[in-house]
Design a protein around this motif. Structure first.
Motif, short mmCIF file in Angstrom:
data_model
loop_
_atom_site.label_atom_id
_atom_site.label_comp_id
_atom_site.label_asym_id
_atom_site.label_seq_id
_atom_site.Cartn_x
_atom_site.Cartn_y
_atom_site.Cartn_z
N CYS A 276 -7.24 3.57 1.56
CA CYS A 276 -6.60 3.42 3.10
C CYS A 276 -6.86 4.97 3.52
N GLY B 213 -1.26 4.70 3.49
CA GLY B 213 -1.03 5.26 2.31
C GLY B 213 0.86 5.06 1.94
N THR B 214 1.19 3.97 2.42
CA THR B 214 2.61 3.85 2.02
C THR B 214 2.82 2.42 1.35
N CYS B 215 2.12 1.56 1.48
CA CYS B 215 2.57 0.45 0.82
C CYS B 215 1.87 -0.09 -0.55
N ARG B 216 0.94 0.63 -0.82
CA ARG B 216 0.34 0.39 -1.95
C ARG B 216 -0.55 -0.88 -2.12
N THR B 217 -0.78 -1.44 -1.21
CA THR B 217 -1.53 -2.83 -1.33
C THR B 217 -3.01 -2.35 -1.78
N CYS B 218 -3.70 -1.32 -1.20
CA CYS B 218 -4.85 -0.95 -1.74
C CYS B 218 -5.01 -0.30 -2.89
N SER C 17 -5.76 -4.55 1.70
CA SER C 17 -5.01 -3.60 2.59
C SER C 17 -3.79 -4.23 3.35
N SER C 18 -3.12 -3.20 3.82
CA SER C 18 -1.97 -3.74 4.72
C SER C 18 -1.51 -2.58 5.58
N CYS C 19 -0.64 -1.53 5.13
CA CYS C 19 -0.27 -0.66 6.14
C CYS C 19 -1.29 0.33 6.54
N ARG C 20 -2.39 0.64 5.95
CA ARG C 20 -3.38 1.39 6.20
C ARG C 20 -3.06 2.95 6.33
N LEU D 269 -5.58 5.39 -3.49
CA LEU D 269 -5.41 4.72 -2.13
C LEU D 269 -6.36 4.60 -1.27
S1 FES Z 1 -2.97 -0.09 2.66
FE1 FES Z 1 -1.22 0.41 2.39
S2 FES Z 1 -1.28 2.12 1.12
FE2 FES Z 1 -3.39 1.74 1.31
#
Ligand code: FES
Length: 99
Positions: A81, A45-50, A40-43, A79
């Motif tokens: 998060c 729903g924008t960065c797509r890390t998750c 996870s990163s942004c938490r 996603l």
């Molecule tokens: S943590 Fe960034 S989209 Fe889910």
């Protein structure tokens, strides 16, 4: 406990980790409470890390337009998060680990 309080089970493959998702927690928040680490990163729903694949089950989103294309949604990507389960779910997230 409110009447609509629900608990669903989330299972994460291939490590076969399992945790409960209570009330209105997201899949990511509930995993962390159960000491399961998902990327996870942004938490929000924008960065797509998750980003990962939903193998089975249904989710709804806490944001109007999570950073997923309609095509990705149709392909089964989620996603965690910003996703809340509507049923028991199974996710495919090879980077998940118990901490
Ligand atoms: S943590 Fe960034 S989209 Fe889910």
């Amino acid at each position: 406990m409110p009447e609509n309080f629900q608990i669903f089970t989330a299972r994460v493959l291939p490590a076969d980790l399992q945790y409960d998702v209570e009330g209105d927690l997201t899949l990511l928040e509930a995993a962390e409470m159960s000491r399961i680490e998902l990327p996870s990163s942004c938490r929000n729903g924008t960065c797509r890390t998750c980003l990962c694949m939903l193998i089975s089950g249904e989710v709804t989103y806490t944001t109007e337009w999570p950073g997923l294309s309609a095509e990705e949604k149709a392909d089964g990507y989620v996603l965690p998060c910003v996703a809340r389960p509507l049923s028991n779910v199974v996710l495919d997230q090879p980077m998940a680990k118990a901490v």
